[in-house]
Design a protein around this motif. Structure first.
Motif, PDB file in Angstrom:
ATOM      1  N   ASP A 403       0.845  -1.183   0.000  1.00  0.00           N
ATOM      2  CA  ASP A 403       0.000   0.000   0.000  1.00  0.00           C
ATOM      3  C   ASP A 403       0.890   1.245   0.000  1.00  0.00           C
ATOM      4  O   ASP A 403       1.850   1.339   0.768  1.00  0.00           O
ATOM      5  CB  ASP A 403      -0.881  -0.006   1.258  1.00  0.00           C
ATOM      6  CG  ASP A 403      -1.695   1.260   1.389  1.00  0.00           C
ATOM      7  OD1 ASP A 403      -2.671   1.397   0.639  1.00  0.00           O
ATOM      8  OD2 ASP A 403      -1.319   2.123   2.214  1.00  0.00           O
ATOM      9  N   GLY A 405       0.451   4.249   1.036  1.00  0.00           N
ATOM     10  CA  GLY A 405       0.514   4.943   2.317  1.00  0.00           C
ATOM     11  C   GLY A 405       1.406   4.226   3.316  1.00  0.00           C
ATOM     12  O   GLY A 405       2.214   4.850   4.014  1.00  0.00           O
TER      13      GLY A 405
ATOM     14  N   ARG B   2     -10.407   8.609  -5.408  1.00  0.00           N
ATOM     15  CA  ARG B   2      -9.171   9.029  -4.774  1.00  0.00           C
ATOM     16  C   ARG B   2      -9.059  10.553  -4.847  1.00  0.00           C
ATOM     17  O   ARG B   2      -9.152  11.125  -5.929  1.00  0.00           O
ATOM     18  CB  ARG B   2      -8.006   8.381  -5.511  1.00  0.00           C
ATOM     19  CG  ARG B   2      -6.836   8.087  -4.613  1.00  0.00           C
ATOM     20  CD  ARG B   2      -5.706   7.469  -5.416  1.00  0.00           C
ATOM     21  NE  ARG B   2      -4.506   7.491  -4.602  1.00  0.00           N
ATOM     22  CZ  ARG B   2      -4.031   6.425  -3.960  1.00  0.00           C
ATOM     23  NH1 ARG B   2      -4.627   5.261  -4.067  1.00  0.00           N
ATOM     24  NH2 ARG B   2      -2.948   6.524  -3.217  1.00  0.00           N
ATOM     25  N   LYS B   4      -6.801  13.875  -3.927  1.00  0.00           N
ATOM     26  CA  LYS B   4      -5.486  14.315  -3.500  1.00  0.00           C
ATOM     27  C   LYS B   4      -5.562  15.697  -2.855  1.00  0.00           C
ATOM     28  O   LYS B   4      -6.091  16.637  -3.434  1.00  0.00           O
ATOM     29  CB  LYS B   4      -4.542  14.334  -4.709  1.00  0.00           C
ATOM     30  CG  LYS B   4      -3.129  14.719  -4.340  1.00  0.00           C
ATOM     31  CD  LYS B   4      -2.188  14.581  -5.512  1.00  0.00           C
ATOM     32  CE  LYS B   4      -0.850  15.248  -5.207  1.00  0.00           C
ATOM     33  NZ  LYS B   4       0.083  15.200  -6.313  1.00  0.00           N
ATOM     34  N   TYR B  39       3.625  12.054   3.509  1.00  0.00           N
ATOM     35  CA  TYR B  39       2.352  11.582   2.978  1.00  0.00           C
ATOM     36  C   TYR B  39       1.567  10.772   4.002  1.00  0.00           C
ATOM     37  O   TYR B  39       2.137   9.994   4.757  1.00  0.00           O
ATOM     38  CB  TYR B  39       2.627  10.699   1.760  1.00  0.00           C
ATOM     39  CG  TYR B  39       1.412  10.013   1.211  1.00  0.00           C
ATOM     40  CD1 TYR B  39       0.621  10.636   0.250  1.00  0.00           C
ATOM     41  CD2 TYR B  39       1.037   8.753   1.660  1.00  0.00           C
ATOM     42  CE1 TYR B  39      -0.506  10.015  -0.251  1.00  0.00           C
ATOM     43  CE2 TYR B  39      -0.096   8.124   1.167  1.00  0.00           C
ATOM     44  CZ  TYR B  39      -0.867   8.758   0.216  1.00  0.00           C
ATOM     45  OH  TYR B  39      -1.978   8.134  -0.275  1.00  0.00           O
ATOM     46  N   ASP B  41      -2.631   8.884   4.341  1.00  0.00           N
ATOM     47  CA  ASP B  41      -3.965   8.815   3.729  1.00  0.00           C
ATOM     48  C   ASP B  41      -5.021   8.301   4.689  1.00  0.00           C
ATOM     49  O   ASP B  41      -4.721   7.774   5.757  1.00  0.00           O
ATOM     50  CB  ASP B  41      -3.954   8.019   2.421  1.00  0.00           C
ATOM     51  CG  ASP B  41      -3.365   6.637   2.592  1.00  0.00           C
ATOM     52  OD1 ASP B  41      -3.425   6.111   3.721  1.00  0.00           O
ATOM     53  OD2 ASP B  41      -2.847   6.084   1.611  1.00  0.00           O
ATOM     54  N   LYS B  42      -6.258   8.504   4.284  1.00  0.00           N
ATOM     55  CA  LYS B  42      -7.378   8.138   5.151  1.00  0.00           C
ATOM     56  C   LYS B  42      -8.600   7.856   4.281  1.00  0.00           C
ATOM     57  O   LYS B  42      -8.851   8.585   3.328  1.00  0.00           O
ATOM     58  CB  LYS B  42      -7.671   9.310   6.094  1.00  0.00           C
ATOM     59  CG  LYS B  42      -8.841   9.077   7.026  1.00  0.00           C
ATOM     60  CD  LYS B  42      -8.843  10.110   8.145  1.00  0.00           C
ATOM     61  CE  LYS B  42     -10.058   9.958   9.034  1.00  0.00           C
ATOM     62  NZ  LYS B  42      -9.858  10.539  10.359  1.00  0.00           N
ATOM     63  N   ARG B  43      -9.296   6.777   4.646  1.00  0.00           N
ATOM     64  CA  ARG B  43     -10.537   6.478   3.922  1.00  0.00           C
ATOM     65  C   ARG B  43     -11.689   7.178   4.606  1.00  0.00           C
ATOM     66  O   ARG B  43     -11.817   7.116   5.830  1.00  0.00           O
ATOM     67  CB  ARG B  43     -10.786   4.980   3.900  1.00  0.00           C
ATOM     68  CG  ARG B  43      -9.866   4.299   2.940  1.00  0.00           C
ATOM     69  CD  ARG B  43     -10.088   2.818   2.874  1.00  0.00           C
ATOM     70  NE  ARG B  43      -9.234   2.303   1.826  1.00  0.00           N
ATOM     71  CZ  ARG B  43      -9.573   2.270   0.546  1.00  0.00           C
ATOM     72  NH1 ARG B  43     -10.772   2.695   0.160  1.00  0.00           N
ATOM     73  NH2 ARG B  43      -8.728   1.820  -0.365  1.00  0.00           N
ATOM     74  N   GLN B  52     -10.841   8.065  -0.795  1.00  0.00           N
ATOM     75  CA  GLN B  52      -9.568   7.980  -0.092  1.00  0.00           C
ATOM     76  C   GLN B  52      -8.896   9.333  -0.192  1.00  0.00           C
ATOM     77  O   GLN B  52      -8.615   9.832  -1.282  1.00  0.00           O
ATOM     78  CB  GLN B  52      -8.674   6.914  -0.702  1.00  0.00           C
ATOM     79  CG  GLN B  52      -7.396   6.779   0.093  1.00  0.00           C
ATOM     80  CD  GLN B  52      -6.434   5.753  -0.462  1.00  0.00           C
ATOM     81  OE1 GLN B  52      -6.431   5.487  -1.652  1.00  0.00           O
ATOM     82  NE2 GLN B  52      -5.623   5.186   0.404  1.00  0.00           N
ATOM     83  N   SER B  54      -5.780  11.314  -0.033  1.00  0.00           N
ATOM     84  CA  SER B  54      -4.321  11.171  -0.048  1.00  0.00           C
ATOM     85  C   SER B  54      -3.748  12.545   0.238  1.00  0.00           C
ATOM     86  O   SER B  54      -3.864  13.450  -0.575  1.00  0.00           O
ATOM     87  CB  SER B  54      -3.846  10.727  -1.427  1.00  0.00           C
ATOM     88  OG  SER B  54      -4.463   9.522  -1.774  1.00  0.00           O
ATOM     89  N   TRP B  56      -0.801  15.143   1.075  1.00  0.00           N
ATOM     90  CA  TRP B  56       0.626  15.479   1.041  1.00  0.00           C
ATOM     91  C   TRP B  56       0.871  16.658   1.957  1.00  0.00           C
ATOM     92  O   TRP B  56       0.285  17.726   1.774  1.00  0.00           O
ATOM     93  CB  TRP B  56       1.064  15.813  -0.393  1.00  0.00           C
ATOM     94  CG  TRP B  56       1.183  14.582  -1.222  1.00  0.00           C
ATOM     95  CD1 TRP B  56       0.251  14.065  -2.074  1.00  0.00           C
ATOM     96  CD2 TRP B  56       2.323  13.697  -1.281  1.00  0.00           C
ATOM     97  NE1 TRP B  56       0.726  12.904  -2.645  1.00  0.00           N
ATOM     98  CE2 TRP B  56       1.988  12.659  -2.181  1.00  0.00           C
ATOM     99  CE3 TRP B  56       3.573  13.677  -0.654  1.00  0.00           C
ATOM    100  CZ2 TRP B  56       2.876  11.619  -2.464  1.00  0.00           C
ATOM    101  CZ3 TRP B  56       4.442  12.645  -0.938  1.00  0.00           C
ATOM    102  CH2 TRP B  56       4.098  11.623  -1.836  1.00  0.00           C
TER     103      TRP B  56
END
Lengths: 449, 206
Positions: A403, A405, B2, B4, B39, B41-43, B52, B54, B56
């Motif tokens: 993954d 992440g 997704r 960003k 970086y 990320d989180k759903r 999701q 993402s 930065w």
């Protein structure tokens, strides 16, 4: 460029690139078996008069040329009188010309005995010292070894005290001169210009964020020390100025010099929570501060283009790293690429902070022993192979993460959790692998393009 | 879907802390400076849409800004952070808005976060000025405190809602099963599982 060139010229080891005589097999993990044999190098040690503090960085020689170029450092102001007593905040240091006898020690370990022998020569042989230090210094000698190898302390024992005294005096004079001298009020420096205020602000913003997990670096005395060292370095090196992460680079120096003191004066190792005010005399702390400044300067001289705008040296290093990994560990390289991870995204920090954030401070000191022993190429060249070896060490683990992440998580911080438990053995293996990679690629640059 | 997001703002305004708090519910008083970028990320769920985020997180120091475009170039949203106790940091927000509008135009959704609201007593940035400015550039504004976990959900909710709406408009009709939330605000619900997105996550839309 001349100041830098001068320094590089003095430090660079023309034989290291083509040294096919490096037959010692660093793959052997016992660190002390790893001998780096190098041909004798001219210019390092044969002339004592040159060992006047930082080679090429000394006070007057570079003064006329450095100001005309963009990337070099400004020298410290010339001190016509080497009397530190003219500086109000600098305590008079002993003026004895005779070399001090080494501090009394308990029974020495074989390693300590080896270093003791090298360091107590009337003229320290830097080649022997480098070969020994490549495999790691005893903690009690590390400070002295680094001062010598970074070109700050002279090899001649008889002159060492005098030269250090003078350089330390110069540092404090420069601190007075740059407007930070008086007192500890961190925001009140009316004498400095607008640009300097912006610089100081940036440094002050960063200081409390230095090595968050080590209380010692948050002690007000150490914060003040770091502030002055970083500020002076930044205004003396306007082409780089302050770059976030430089604060991290001071930590191994402060740690090693403090450790040197606690071991020799109190026969106990340094702790992360040491109360500096209580346990370290003011004079010692002042010496540690100026030594940190000079050694940091010595280190950064070889990698100034890491910190100039757009950081070209650093970008080149990251690019080289990606190429080395592509050649030596195609699966890993492929894995990273296919998951969209670019080297610049994680290795930038490795090169900007010279791995300080990837290891515990005591481990990084050991790793830096090797880097510093590599001379001026330690951080500009050898470092990239160390990064490649480090990545190789965790190759399987990284390839097991799919993954994006999670990959990032590991490469950006998770690795430090893994290296927490590292000791001499692991560092020795890492350095050995870096050495092998360097031997394979350093003279075969065509393979890395 | 997704999405960003890029976090921009001056050094030490709390970008990394906001992210750590929002994604991991962790807070460190002394957070190391971010170099270049990092970086996470989180759903999340925006209305009925699984997304999701993402994110930065970029470095604050000017020196690293040359690489900024790598991160905001194709971002759907930007969270511009300033520190309410530091007027200089708000000036930086204006610069970022200008740069973003100039380089990526109106395709990027902007939310401005005034962080460290727990230090209200030391406020340097006037609320009226901020609100007026945010309105003038078409950005939403939120007060946040990473330390006390205030305003972060709202802040990211807003940004995510905007981004989802924009994405939908972009791919209008092209993506099946994405109902357009109508009327009222969407609410984010964190989805624990990573598979499918089949979970109903019911009642997330209010």
């Amino acid at each position: 460029m001349s100041g830098l060139q001068g320094f590089l010229g003095k430090l660079s080891d023309p034989s290291s690139n083509s040294d096919s005589t490096n037959s010692a097999a660093p793959g052997r993990s016992a660190a002390h078996n790893v001998g780096i044999k190098k041909k004798p190098i001219k210019g390092w040690d044969d002339d004592d008069d040159d060992d006047d503090g930082l080679r090429g960085e000394s006070i007057t020689q570079t003064a006329t040329t450095t100001t005309t170029t963009a990337t070099t450092s400004r020298p410290l102001p010339s001190s016509s009188s080497p009397q530190p007593s003219s500086v109000p905040s600098f305590p008079p240091a002993p003026t004895s010309q005779t070399p001090p006898s080494p501090p009394p020690r308990g029974p020495l370990s074989p390693l300590e005995a080896k270093f003791s022998k090298i360091l107590n020569e009337p003229n320290v042989n830097l080649e022997s010292l480098k070969a020994a230090a490549w495999c790691g210094c005893p903690e009690s000698d590390r400070g002295e070894v680094w001062r010598l190898l970074l070109g700050y302390s002279p090899t001649n024992r008889g002159r060492r005290e005098t030269v250090l005294e003078r350089k330390r005096g110069e540092y404090w004079k420069a601190i007075e001169g740059c407007g930070l001298g008086s007192g500890g009020d961190e925001h009140d420096h009316p004498g400095i210009t607008k640009t300097e205020q912006v610089l100081l602000r940036q440094i002050l913003v960063d200081l409390p964020r230095t090595a968050p997990s080590i209380p010692l670096f948050h002690h007000p005395s150490i914060q003040l020390l770091l502030k002055r060292v970083l500020y002076l370095w930044s205004i003396r090196n306007p082409a780089c100025s302050y770059v976030q992460g430089l604060n991290d680079l001071c930590c191994p120096f402060v740690w090693s010099f403090l450790s040197e003191h606690t071991l020799s004066a109190q026969s106990k190792p340094i702790t992360k929570g040491i109360d500096v005010t209580k346990e370290i005399p003011t004079t010692t702390l002042q010496h540690i501060e100026s030594d940190t400044y000079w050694c940091l300067t010595g280190l950064l001289n070889s990698i100034q283009d890491h910190y100039t705008p757009n950081q070209p040296g650093l970008q080149k290093q990251v690019y080289t790293l990606s190429k080395i990994v592509e050649r030596t560990d195609a699966n890993l390289s492929q894995h990273l690429t296919s998951h969209g991870v670019e080297f610049i995204q994680f290795a930038f920090k490795w090169c900007n902070c010279l791995l300080v954030r990837e290891f515990d401070v005591s481990v990084i000191c050991r790793l830096w022993d090797t880097h510093i022993s590599e001379g001026s190429e330690g951080f500009s060249v050898f470092h990239v192979y160390t990064c490649a070896a480090l990545l190789g060490k965790f190759s399987e683990e990284v390839q097991g993460i799919h993954d994006f992440g999670d990959l990032f998580q590991f490469l950006q911080g998770g690795m430090k959790e893994k290296t927490e438990a590292w000791g001499e053995e692991e560092v020795a293996v890492l350095c050995s692998q870096a050495f092998v990679l360097k031997s394979l690629f350093q003279n075969s640059q065509a393979h890395l393009t | 879907m997704r999405l960003k997001v890029v976090l921009l703002g001056e050094g030490r305004v709390g970008k990394t802390s906001i992210l750590f708090r929002y994604i991991r519910n962790e807070f460190q008083e002394k957070q190391q400076s971010t170099l270049q970028a990092s970086y996470m990320d989180k759903r999340i769920k925006v209305g009925s849409v699984d997304a999701q985020l993402s994110v930065w997180d970029t470095a604050g120091q000017e020196r690293f800004h040359a690489l900024g475009p790598i991160y905001y170039r194709d971002a759907d949203g930007a969270l511009l952070v300033y520190d309410i106790t530091d007027s200089e940091s708000f000036t930086k927000v204006r610069k970022w808005v200008k740069e973003l509008r100039k380089i990526v135009g109106n395709d990027i959704n902007i939310v401005i976060a005034g962080n460290k609201i727990d230090l209200e007593r030391n406020r340097q940035v006037s609320e009226a000025e901020v609100l007026e400015y945010a309105k003038s550039v078409g950005a939403s504004h939120f007060y946040t405190s990473a330390k006390q976990n205030l305003g972060l959900e709202e802040c990211f909710n807003e940004l995510a809602t905007k981004m989802v709406a924009q994405n939908k408009a972009k791919f209008a009709g092209g993506v099946a099963g994405l109902g357009v939330p109508k009327g009222g605000k969407s609410k984010l619900v964190v989805v624990d599982d990573t598979g499918g997105g089949k979970k109903s996550g019911g009642g997330s839309c209010c």
